[in-house]
Design a protein around this motif. Sequence first.
Motif, short mmCIF file in Angstrom:
data_model
loop_
_atom_site.label_atom_id
_atom_site.label_comp_id
_atom_site.label_asym_id
_atom_site.label_seq_id
_atom_site.Cartn_x
_atom_site.Cartn_y
_atom_site.Cartn_z
N ASP A 230 40.06 50.11 37.37
CA ASP A 230 40.43 50.55 38.85
C ASP A 230 39.64 51.83 39.11
O ASP A 230 39.29 52.20 40.23
N ARG B 21 42.11 40.85 40.03
CA ARG B 21 42.10 42.15 40.70
C ARG B 21 41.23 43.27 39.75
O ARG B 21 40.26 43.79 40.37
N TRP C 187 37.69 45.11 40.73
CA TRP C 187 37.24 46.48 40.78
C TRP C 187 35.94 46.65 40.36
O TRP C 187 35.12 47.68 40.40
N TRP D 89 46.68 35.33 40.62
CA TRP D 89 46.75 36.79 40.06
C TRP D 89 45.99 37.06 38.61
O TRP D 89 45.28 38.02 38.55
N ASP E 141 46.49 35.97 44.57
CA ASP E 141 46.36 37.22 44.90
C ASP E 141 45.29 37.38 45.96
O ASP E 141 44.19 37.53 45.41
N SER F 14 44.81 40.20 47.68
CA SER F 14 44.11 41.58 47.75
C SER F 14 42.90 41.32 46.68
O SER F 14 42.02 41.87 46.85
N ALA F 15 42.99 40.57 45.47
CA ALA F 15 41.87 40.42 44.50
C ALA F 15 40.76 39.73 45.59
O ALA F 15 39.55 40.19 45.20
N SER G 296 49.72 38.42 48.28
CA SER G 296 48.95 39.42 47.47
C SER G 296 50.28 39.42 46.29
O SER G 296 51.19 39.23 46.50
N GLY H 28 45.36 44.82 50.55
CA GLY H 28 44.72 43.47 50.63
C GLY H 28 44.04 43.38 52.01
O GLY H 28 43.10 42.90 52.40
#
Length: 389
Positions: free
Chosen positions: A173, A245, A249, A291, A304, A306-307, A358, A375
């Motif tokens: 991250d 995720r 990153w 996820w 997920d 957000s990913a 998410s 997200g």
Amino acid sequence: MKQKKINNLIMVLSISILFSCTEKKKQNNSKISLENRYEKLLNYAPDSLAFPRSYSVVKNEIKKVPSKDWTSGFYAGNLWQIYELTDNNQYKELAKKWTAFIEKEKYNDKTHDMGFKVFCSFGQGLKHEENQHYKDVIVKSSETLISRYNDTVGSIRSWDFNKKTWDFPVIIDNMMNLEMLFEATKISKDSTFHEIAVKHANTTLKNHFRADNSCFHVVDYNPVNGDIRMKVTHQGYNDASVWARGQGWAIYGYTMAYRYTKDEKYLAQAEATANFYLNHKNLPKDGIPYWDFEDPSIPNAPRDVSAATVISSGMVELYQYTKNEKYLDYSKKVINSLKSEEYILEPTIKAPFILKHSTGNWPKKDEMDEPIVYGDYYFLETLLRMKSL
């Protein structure tokens, strides 16, 4: 009334371009859905101690955090980005208020998340107005961030907790926080920020990736001699798994690092990890990943969003450098999936979020299958990046 009509026209044109819908009815539904969701952000009152992070459908409760939380900068960033999408000054004025609440974090040397907090808020603000104060905050925040750099390791320390297990943890991250350092050099003309960002990127490139170009979440170092102590996970299914995720990153982070350095090895790694991700047998057809690709409960594992949005945003930029259509095609697929009622938060829920589904931290069963602020952030960024094409 005239301004409202202009804003509505802008939104119609934007959504038409972004989604390339063939049916006029679908275009109108998409416009109404997104516009309604955006307006909910205007109804959440500014509060320096209550940055909205996520929403629990089960509890009907907004999770609120102070500015020290790593997610605090995303809400202001969302408002700045919606302002750019709509040209509605209400979002800009509210973004300024939320951004101001984050300024004290420029002195917080207990975290590596300065980029997430400060650059996603003050950095977004700089895109829309020439503001010397915003620049000063970014430079001061960068000075604070590099105080966590260890030259023996060649990296910026990520976390200070779990000291009984880790000596000097660095997480994938952390690549995302380098953007602020690169910008700090452009603002201040001090090359130190840029140089440390490059050293950190090089160390991560050397040690975080597996032979198949997936990445570990955490690499722990000996801060005295720089040796690797362990390669593990903190948020993935297990140490050897593919936390979705985390791959995001990596893809986004190295594409961004190439933007500032034009170092071909960064672009090569971004492509290699992107290809690994796109070719994975467990990537769902709609582009919204589980996820973690190694969760044995697939296909019943949580998704997920957000990913998906982190990766879709990163792949728009990756497409710009490579001209490889498959990266842009993935981003289009994600946006088309997310604009459906399956993923857009119901208008009846009075929470300042846009998307649902998410996954925050599966090992701790925290923020599971919920709307999460980052997200939304990378979803909006994807829209803007696609619009700019």
